[in-house]
Design a protein around this motif. Structure first.
Motif, mmCIF file in Angstrom:
data_model
loop_
_atom_site.group_PDB
_atom_site.id
_atom_site.type_symbol
_atom_site.label_atom_id
_atom_site.label_comp_id
_atom_site.label_asym_id
_atom_site.label_seq_id
_atom_site.Cartn_x
_atom_site.Cartn_y
_atom_site.Cartn_z
ATOM 1 N N UNK A 1 0.462 -0.996 -0.103
ATOM 2 C CA UNK A 1 -0.052 -0.480 0.200
ATOM 3 C C UNK A 1 0.907 1.056 0.163
ATOM 4 N N UNK A 2 1.847 1.045 0.567
ATOM 5 C CA UNK A 2 2.876 2.067 -0.170
ATOM 6 C C UNK A 2 3.534 2.415 -1.105
ATOM 7 N N UNK A 3 3.208 1.730 -1.669
ATOM 8 C CA UNK A 3 3.776 2.347 -3.248
ATOM 9 C C UNK A 3 2.705 2.251 -4.240
ATOM 10 N N UNK A 4 1.060 2.690 -3.770
ATOM 11 C CA UNK A 4 0.050 2.532 -4.564
ATOM 12 C C UNK A 4 -0.295 3.482 -5.261
ATOM 13 N N UNK A 5 0.537 4.506 -5.076
ATOM 14 C CA UNK A 5 0.465 5.438 -5.149
ATOM 15 C C UNK A 5 1.331 5.489 -6.759
ATOM 16 N N UNK A 6 2.366 4.823 -6.939
ATOM 17 C CA UNK A 6 2.811 4.761 -7.947
ATOM 18 C C UNK A 6 2.507 3.588 -8.905
ATOM 19 N N UNK A 7 2.211 2.059 -7.807
ATOM 20 C CA UNK A 7 1.083 1.290 -9.025
ATOM 21 C C UNK A 7 -0.047 2.283 -9.896
ATOM 22 N N UNK A 8 -0.758 2.484 -9.042
ATOM 23 C CA UNK A 8 -1.690 3.247 -9.479
ATOM 24 C C UNK A 8 -1.376 3.715 -10.703
ATOM 25 N N UNK A 9 -0.326 4.593 -10.777
ATOM 26 C CA UNK A 9 0.413 5.773 -12.308
ATOM 27 C C UNK A 9 1.292 4.642 -14.051
ATOM 28 N N UNK A 10 1.616 3.477 -13.097
ATOM 29 C CA UNK A 10 1.324 2.625 -13.326
ATOM 30 C C UNK A 10 1.257 1.179 -14.756
ATOM 31 N N UNK A 11 0.266 1.241 -14.108
ATOM 32 C CA UNK A 11 -0.729 0.450 -13.969
ATOM 33 C C UNK A 11 -1.839 1.377 -14.989
ATOM 34 N N UNK A 12 -1.765 2.792 -14.874
ATOM 35 C CA UNK A 12 -2.839 3.405 -15.430
ATOM 36 C C UNK A 12 -2.132 3.648 -16.948
ATOM 37 N N UNK A 13 -0.863 3.553 -17.156
ATOM 38 C CA UNK A 13 -0.345 3.822 -18.062
ATOM 39 C C UNK A 13 -0.013 2.902 -19.020
ATOM 40 N N UNK A 14 -0.422 1.620 -18.626
ATOM 41 C CA UNK A 14 -0.248 0.249 -19.425
ATOM 42 C C UNK A 14 -1.318 0.065 -19.602
ATOM 43 N N UNK A 15 -2.280 0.498 -19.651
ATOM 44 C CA UNK A 15 -4.052 0.718 -19.564
ATOM 45 C C UNK A 15 -4.353 -0.741 -18.625
ATOM 46 N N UNK A 16 -3.772 -1.267 -17.394
ATOM 47 C CA UNK A 16 -4.166 -2.228 -16.570
ATOM 48 C C UNK A 16 -5.308 -1.697 -15.662
#
Length: 280
Positions: free
Chosen positions: A122-137
């Motif tokens: 959950x600490x990296x959730x912002x980065x993971x959210x952006x990453x998933x948005x960039x790759x369409x997931x």
């Protein structure tokens, strides 16, 4: 004081503690069962099990067109099942490499896994959210599964490695003397002996996503993509504040099967956890 009397007092104290803990654990479960059997929508009842109990809420979950319970159940099974399966496969390979081979960066890798365990996903959730948005997931079960698998590997690798270290290396050498390659030794010798710890990893990695609410609520936006935790939350939020009875019914239908599996496999889980603790 007589030793027999002292032993009796100690035994009575132990049983009293067990009885107290049993009440704390069992009472909320009985209350949830009673709420799910309440024919109305009230959260409270004069008795734990209502006198005029009904299965109307269970029927609504499976038959009402407005209910997405079966769809949420399927989504949860897909996410939890694939997360457990992929995690076991990757973890067993990683742990086998760290347990059996010497290579550059081995110690650094182990310490990295140890450090990563200290930081929740959950600490990296912002980065993971952006990453998933960039790759369409974003808003997909695939993206959720990838996050679960990535977050589970560090702890699982340490756990499985500790167990594999207890398996004699002479078995590997005997297999190679008979002409077996590295993959054959891993599949036909190591994996069968590591079934207890792999069962532990599979069960824990299955249960984690199944009952998790935070990550799915951040990643999943469409109701048809919800897992059970997110879907059931809609029964008790501001819009559906009077559906605690349906919430209890839905929660019990997912909790009871998992509890039965856990109790059935308890002996294997204990052997797997204790086996990995004899050597690090």
């Amino acid at each position: 004081m007589n030793s027999k009397i002292k032993s009796g007092i100690e035994l009575a104290g132990i049983y009293a503690i067990f009885a107290f803990m049993a009440v704390i654990i069992i009472y909320p479960i009985l209350w949830a069962i009673g709420i799910s059997l309440n024919s109305g929508t009230s959260l409270y009842s004069s008795t734990i099990i209502p006198e005029n109990w009904s299965l109307v809420h269970y029927k609504w979950l499976f038959t009402d067109p407005k209910s997405n319970y079966l769809l949420w159940y399927k989504n949860s099974m897909i996410v939890s099942g694939l997360s457990a399966l992929i995690s076991v496969g990757i973890t067993s390979l990683v742990a086998y490499a760290f347990s059996r081979y010497k290579f550059v960066g081995r110690k650094t890798g182990l310490y990295t896994f140890l450090i990563l365990q200290m930081f929740p996903v959950i600490m990296a959730m912002v980065a993971l959210y952006i990453l998933l948005n960039l790759v369409g997931l974003l808003n997909t079960l695939t993206g959720l599964i990838l996050i679960y698998v990535g977050g589970q590997i560090p702890f699982n690798a340490w756990l499985v490695k500790g167990y594999l270290d207890t398996i004699p290396r002479e078995l590997d050498e005997a297999g190679r003397m008979d002409g077996a390659g590295h993959l054959t030794v891993f599949v036909k010798i190591i994996l069968p002996l590591a079934k207890p710890i792999l069962g532990v990893v599979a069960l824990f990695n299955f249960m984690g996503p199944l009952f998790d609410f935070i990550l799915p609520s951040i990643i999943l936006r469409s109701p048809e993509k919800y897992t059970l935790a997110v879907g059931l939350f809609n029964f008790v939020n501001d819009k559906f504040s009077n559906n605690f009875t349906r919430f209890s019914a839905g929660a019990l239908l997912i909790a009871i099967p998992v509890s039965l599996v856990y109790l059935y496999s308890q002996r294997s889980l204990i052997s797997g956890l204790t086996g990995g603790g004899t050597k690090g």
